[in-house]
Design an enzyme around this catalytic site. Structure first.
Site, PDB file in Angstrom:
ATOM      1  N   PRO A 102    -109.857  76.066 -18.656  1.00 38.12           N
ATOM      2  CA  PRO A 102    -108.100  77.212 -17.555  1.00 38.12           C
ATOM      3  C   PRO A 102    -108.428  79.043 -18.188  1.00 38.12           C
ATOM      4  O   PRO A 102    -108.164  78.537 -19.101  1.00 38.12           O
ATOM      5  CB  PRO A 102    -107.276  76.805 -17.504  1.00 38.12           C
ATOM      6  CG  PRO A 102    -107.539  75.793 -18.219  1.00 38.12           C
ATOM      7  CD  PRO A 102    -109.107  75.709 -18.504  1.00 38.12           C
ATOM      8  N   ALA A 105    -105.028  80.591 -20.754  1.00 38.05           N
ATOM      9  CA  ALA A 105    -104.068  79.351 -21.198  1.00 38.05           C
ATOM     10  C   ALA A 105    -104.162  79.071 -22.352  1.00 38.05           C
ATOM     11  O   ALA A 105    -103.306  78.372 -23.289  1.00 38.05           O
ATOM     12  CB  ALA A 105    -104.277  78.540 -20.391  1.00 38.05           C
ATOM     13  N   GLY A 106    -104.287  80.046 -23.529  1.00 39.56           N
ATOM     14  CA  GLY A 106    -104.527  79.773 -24.706  1.00 39.56           C
ATOM     15  C   GLY A 106    -105.412  78.670 -25.449  1.00 39.56           C
ATOM     16  O   GLY A 106    -105.512  77.830 -25.948  1.00 39.56           O
ATOM     17  N   LEU A 107    -106.739  78.308 -24.443  1.00 44.83           N
ATOM     18  CA  LEU A 107    -107.323  77.358 -24.839  1.00 44.83           C
ATOM     19  C   LEU A 107    -108.656  78.112 -24.606  1.00 44.83           C
ATOM     20  O   LEU A 107    -110.043  77.504 -25.263  1.00 44.83           O
ATOM     21  CB  LEU A 107    -107.921  76.179 -23.772  1.00 44.83           C
ATOM     22  CG  LEU A 107    -106.548  75.784 -23.647  1.00 44.83           C
ATOM     23  CD1 LEU A 107    -107.071  74.812 -21.567  1.00 44.83           C
ATOM     24  CD2 LEU A 107    -106.168  74.920 -24.140  1.00 44.83           C
ATOM     25  N   GLY A 108    -108.926  79.540 -25.597  1.00 44.03           N
ATOM     26  CA  GLY A 108    -109.999  80.371 -25.884  1.00 44.03           C
ATOM     27  C   GLY A 108    -111.274  80.385 -25.134  1.00 44.03           C
ATOM     28  O   GLY A 108    -112.630  80.142 -25.756  1.00 44.03           O
ATOM     29  N   ASP A 153    -110.418  81.801 -33.163  1.00 40.75           N
ATOM     30  CA  ASP A 153    -110.879  81.690 -31.687  1.00 40.75           C
ATOM     31  C   ASP A 153    -112.429  81.861 -31.577  1.00 40.75           C
ATOM     32  O   ASP A 153    -112.787  80.710 -31.614  1.00 40.75           O
ATOM     33  CB  ASP A 153    -110.525  82.599 -30.230  1.00 40.75           C
ATOM     34  CG  ASP A 153    -108.931  81.825 -29.702  1.00 40.75           C
ATOM     35  OD1 ASP A 153    -108.421  81.236 -30.753  1.00 40.75           O
ATOM     36  OD2 ASP A 153    -108.930  82.385 -28.516  1.00 40.75           O
TER      37      ASP A 153
END
Ligand code: PMV
Length: 326
Positions: A102, A105-108, A153
């Protein structure tokens, strides 16, 4: 060459140390088994065409690097410029982006997209970049999107695995294996956030409470060693406890939100060994460590409060060229 060339790159989570890393403590980041996939093929003439399926966006990029269309592709001219500077004579191309991660969302997801696109383009020209050069180009792309990225990241999506990061030092690559019989759950709060705003709030709280708050920075830094040790020894209970302590500390400095607290506490009440926010906080995602016997129950509980929940692998391989035909 007329076929598609495909490359992919993983997303990431921060296991421990977010925010504290901003003032010099260490953080551990790990790749996760959710990937962005980019396929590219040559076109006979410029402009290049780019489509992002997850963002439902399109753009054209002229031979001169001029971008027309969605701003979500603003890093693409930077990537093309970097590749040209390195001697790639880029031909016109079409790129199609697909993703399990997504966005925002801070998931790179942005770093994974840049890395997968860059790797696919260089593979199309017969000379895919090595992870260290890919990481450098991805960092330049991240600057356009995030202003002043920490460097976590781009490194983790390029190399995969895990890394211990401290500002001003070369990231140290480490093993990030979860204890046997456990899984990591990632759940989205459904709320976006502006990383810079949460970082500023945490810094303001920390500075107002200095020197007392400095002990939290010290505690978080030492927690990095405990987390590495827990993973090395396969001590799931200790790793869960470490997640809980990490969450308590960043929450105490203002990084949490009601949405995050609901997910963290629901995960724990359903039997998670530990749960915490990951990344900037405010909104974004939480991670929970779960014994496999409890996985379905915890995921089921989180789904009642989250629009997006996944059990993920941790420490997967970094950006890679996939099959030559997609
Ligand atoms: O949510 P993310 O992945 O952008 O993580 C931000 C991590 C912080 O420590 C809060 C900021 C930073 O630059 O390291």
């Amino acid at each position: 060459m007329s076929g598609w060339v495909k490359a992919s790159a993983p997303g990431k989570v921060i296991l421990v140390g977010e925010h504290f890393v901003v003032k010099g403590s260490r953080a551990i980041a790990a790749s996760i088994g959710l990937r962005v996939r980019v396929r590219v093929r040559p076109l006979s003439s410029w402009p290049a065409r780019i489509t992002s399926k997850p963002l439902n966006a399109e753009a054209r990029v002229g031979e001169d690097g001029a971008l027309r269309g969605s701003w979500v592709f603003k890093q693409v001219p930077v990537i093309l410029g970097e590749l040209r500077r390195m001697g790639y004579s880029l031909d016109p191309f079409e790129a199609i982006i697909e993703s399990d991660i997504p966005p925002a969302a801070g998931l790179g997801s942005s770093a994974a997209t840049s890395a997968a696109l860059t790797l696919a383009l260089t593979a199309l020209h017969g000379d895919p970049l090595s992870p260290d050069v890919l990481s450098r180009v991805t960092y330049e792309a991240e600057k356009v999107i995030h202003g002043k990225p920490s460097g976590i990241d781009n490194t983790i999506v390029s190399f995969g695995g895990g890394l211990v990061y401290r500002i001003g030092e070369e990231p140290r690559r480490v093993d990030v294996r979860l204890p046997k019989g456990t899984r990591l759950i990632v759940a989205h709060t459904g709320r976006g956030r502006v990383t810079g705003e949460i970082v500023a709030r945490v810094l303001e709280n920390a500075e107002a409470l200095w020197p007392s708050a400095s002990l939290l920075y010290e505690a978080s830094d030492r927690l990095v060693d405990i987390v590495l040790d827990a993973m090395k020894r396969g001590d799931a209970a200790l790793l869960g406890r470490a997640f809980n302590l990490a969450h308590g500390m960043v929450s105490a400095l203002g990084a949490s939100s009601i949405e995050i607290e609901v997910l963290v506490h629901k995960a724990r009440m359903a039997g998670a060994l530990g749960a915490k926010l990951t990344g900037a906080g405010g909104g974004g995602c939480v991670i929970a460590l779960a014994d496999e016997s409890r996985l379905d129950k915890i995921i089921g509980e989180l789904k009642l409060h989250s629009p997006w929940v996944r059990g993920v692998e941790v420490g997967v391989g970094g950006a890679r060229v996939e099959d030559r035909k997609a």
